[in-house]
Scaffold this motif. Structure first.
Motif, PDB file in Angstrom:
ATOM      1  N   VAL A  28     -46.171 -41.043  49.798  1.00 46.79           N
ATOM      2  CA  VAL A  28     -44.753 -41.384  49.673  1.00 46.79           C
ATOM      3  C   VAL A  28     -44.013 -40.307  48.881  1.00 46.79           C
ATOM      4  O   VAL A  28     -42.912 -39.885  49.257  1.00 46.79           O
ATOM      5  N   LEU A  29     -44.613 -39.848  47.801  1.00 47.52           N
ATOM      6  CA  LEU A  29     -43.972 -38.821  46.983  1.00 47.52           C
ATOM      7  C   LEU A  29     -43.818 -37.502  47.730  1.00 47.52           C
ATOM      8  O   LEU A  29     -42.773 -36.850  47.641  1.00 47.52           O
ATOM      9  N   VAL A  30     -44.845 -37.114  48.468  1.00 45.64           N
ATOM     10  CA  VAL A  30     -44.793 -35.851  49.202  1.00 45.64           C
ATOM     11  C   VAL A  30     -43.736 -35.905  50.301  1.00 45.64           C
ATOM     12  O   VAL A  30     -42.938 -34.971  50.455  1.00 45.64           O
ATOM     13  N   ILE A  31     -43.707 -36.996  51.063  1.00 51.54           N
ATOM     14  CA  ILE A  31     -42.710 -37.134  52.126  1.00 51.54           C
ATOM     15  C   ILE A  31     -41.304 -37.124  51.541  1.00 51.54           C
ATOM     16  O   ILE A  31     -40.405 -36.448  52.058  1.00 51.54           O
ATOM     17  N   SER A  32     -41.102 -37.846  50.451  1.00 51.19           N
ATOM     18  CA  SER A  32     -39.789 -37.875  49.805  1.00 51.19           C
ATOM     19  C   SER A  32     -39.379 -36.488  49.325  1.00 51.19           C
ATOM     20  O   SER A  32     -38.222 -36.079  49.469  1.00 51.19           O
ATOM     21  N   MET A  33     -40.330 -35.750  48.769  1.00 47.21           N
ATOM     22  CA  MET A  33     -40.039 -34.404  48.287  1.00 47.21           C
ATOM     23  C   MET A  33     -39.699 -33.463  49.446  1.00 47.21           C
ATOM     24  O   MET A  33     -38.750 -32.669  49.350  1.00 47.21           O
ATOM     25  N   ILE A  34     -40.439 -33.558  50.537  1.00 49.96           N
ATOM     26  CA  ILE A  34     -40.186 -32.697  51.696  1.00 49.96           C
ATOM     27  C   ILE A  34     -38.814 -32.995  52.292  1.00 49.96           C
ATOM     28  O   ILE A  34     -38.048 -32.070  52.603  1.00 49.96           O
ATOM     29  N   VAL A  35     -38.484 -34.284  52.448  1.00 50.16           N
ATOM     30  CA  VAL A  35     -37.182 -34.659  53.000  1.00 50.16           C
ATOM     31  C   VAL A  35     -36.069 -34.172  52.073  1.00 50.16           C
ATOM     32  O   VAL A  35     -35.055 -33.632  52.533  1.00 50.16           O
ATOM     33  N   GLY A  36     -36.242 -34.335  50.767  1.00 47.78           N
ATOM     34  CA  GLY A  36     -35.249 -33.847  49.807  1.00 47.78           C
ATOM     35  C   GLY A  36     -35.057 -32.344  49.896  1.00 47.78           C
ATOM     36  O   GLY A  36     -33.926 -31.843  49.833  1.00 47.78           O
ATOM     37  N   LEU A  37     -36.155 -31.613  50.072  1.00 48.47           N
ATOM     38  CA  LEU A  37     -36.085 -30.157  50.189  1.00 48.47           C
ATOM     39  C   LEU A  37     -35.350 -29.743  51.467  1.00 48.47           C
ATOM     40  O   LEU A  37     -34.490 -28.855  51.441  1.00 48.47           O
ATOM     41  N   VAL A  38     -35.676 -30.407  52.581  1.00 49.91           N
ATOM     42  CA  VAL A  38     -35.014 -30.089  53.850  1.00 49.91           C
ATOM     43  C   VAL A  38     -33.524 -30.372  53.764  1.00 49.91           C
ATOM     44  O   VAL A  38     -32.691 -29.552  54.189  1.00 49.91           O
ATOM     45  N   ILE A  39     -33.164 -31.518  53.204  1.00 46.50           N
ATOM     46  CA  ILE A  39     -31.741 -31.868  53.066  1.00 46.50           C
ATOM     47  C   ILE A  39     -31.043 -30.866  52.143  1.00 46.50           C
ATOM     48  O   ILE A  39     -29.908 -30.441  52.417  1.00 46.50           O
ATOM     49  N   SER A  40     -31.701 -30.456  51.077  1.00 47.35           N
ATOM     50  CA  SER A  40     -31.110 -29.462  50.168  1.00 47.35           C
ATOM     51  C   SER A  40     -30.889 -28.125  50.873  1.00 47.35           C
ATOM     52  O   SER A  40     -29.862 -27.472  50.662  1.00 47.35           O
ATOM     53  N   LEU A  41     -31.846 -27.729  51.698  1.00 46.48           N
ATOM     54  CA  LEU A  41     -31.680 -26.490  52.461  1.00 46.48           C
ATOM     55  C   LEU A  41     -30.511 -26.602  53.427  1.00 46.48           C
ATOM     56  O   LEU A  41     -29.707 -25.671  53.558  1.00 46.48           O
ATOM     57  N   ILE A  42     -30.406 -27.739  54.102  1.00 41.20           N
ATOM     58  CA  ILE A  42     -29.291 -27.951  55.030  1.00 41.20           C
ATOM     59  C   ILE A  42     -27.966 -27.930  54.275  1.00 41.20           C
ATOM     60  O   ILE A  42     -26.984 -27.329  54.730  1.00 41.20           O
ATOM     61  N   GLN A  43     -27.927 -28.556  53.094  1.00 38.03           N
ATOM     62  CA  GLN A  43     -26.708 -28.551  52.285  1.00 38.03           C
ATOM     63  C   GLN A  43     -26.342 -27.140  51.843  1.00 38.03           C
ATOM     64  O   GLN A  43     -25.168 -26.775  51.829  1.00 38.03           O
ATOM     65  N   THR A  44     -27.342 -26.360  51.489  1.00 35.90           N
ATOM     66  CA  THR A  44     -27.086 -24.981  51.072  1.00 35.90           C
ATOM     67  C   THR A  44     -26.566 -24.155  52.234  1.00 35.90           C
ATOM     68  O   THR A  44     -25.615 -23.380  52.083  1.00 35.90           O
ATOM     69  N   ILE A  45     -27.164 -24.307  53.399  1.00 34.74           N
ATOM     70  CA  ILE A  45     -26.764 -23.534  54.574  1.00 34.74           C
ATOM     71  C   ILE A  45     -25.350 -23.905  55.017  1.00 34.74           C
ATOM     72  O   ILE A  45     -24.556 -23.038  55.377  1.00 34.74           O
ATOM     73  N   THR A  46     -25.038 -25.202  54.988  1.00 36.01           N
ATOM     74  CA  THR A  46     -23.735 -25.656  55.482  1.00 36.01           C
ATOM     75  C   THR A  46     -22.675 -25.741  54.393  1.00 36.01           C
ATOM     76  O   THR A  46     -21.535 -26.091  54.677  1.00 36.01           O
ATOM     77  N   SER A  47     -23.033 -25.452  53.160  1.00 30.87           N
ATOM     78  CA  SER A  47     -22.129 -25.516  52.004  1.00 30.87           C
ATOM     79  C   SER A  47     -21.559 -26.910  51.758  1.00 30.87           C
ATOM     80  O   SER A  47     -20.487 -27.059  51.198  1.00 30.87           O
TER      81      SER A  47
END
Length: 93
Positions: A28-47
């Motif tokens: 659960v922790l790993v999946i949550s961390m991966i999803v958070g990282l992906v969303i953060s990358l998307i937020q960074t890319i799209t500002s």
């Protein structure tokens, strides 16, 4: 005269308990961390800097992970508790 529980027995039980906690919480922790990282990358890319944007995808991923791995997690915990209760007679004096 019955068997007596030693400090080594207590340390062994504590170590096993911690290991079961790590094993069952890690997916659960790993999946949550991966999803958070992906969303953060998307937020960074799209500002897009909305802090609450990660909440719903993380909750959905945790829910799906629990649906998929929940029975395995419960089985691991039940096996451990059954083992502890099965050896309970050895632990009391």
């Amino acid at each position: 005269m019955g068997l007596q529980m030693t400090e080594q027995d207590i340390i062994t039980i504590a170590r096993q308990t911690i290991w079961i906690i790590v094993q069952t919480s890690m997916p659960v922790l790993v999946i949550s961390m991966i999803v958070g990282l992906v969303i953060s990358l998307i937020q960074t890319i799209t500002s897009i800097q909305e802090q609450t944007l990660t909440f719903v995808p993380k909750m959905l991923s945790i829910f799906i992970t629990l649906m998929i791995l929940g029975s395995w997690m419960i089985n691991r915990i039940v096996e451990f508790i059954t083992q502890l209760w099965g050896n309970f007679g050895q632990y009391i004096h």
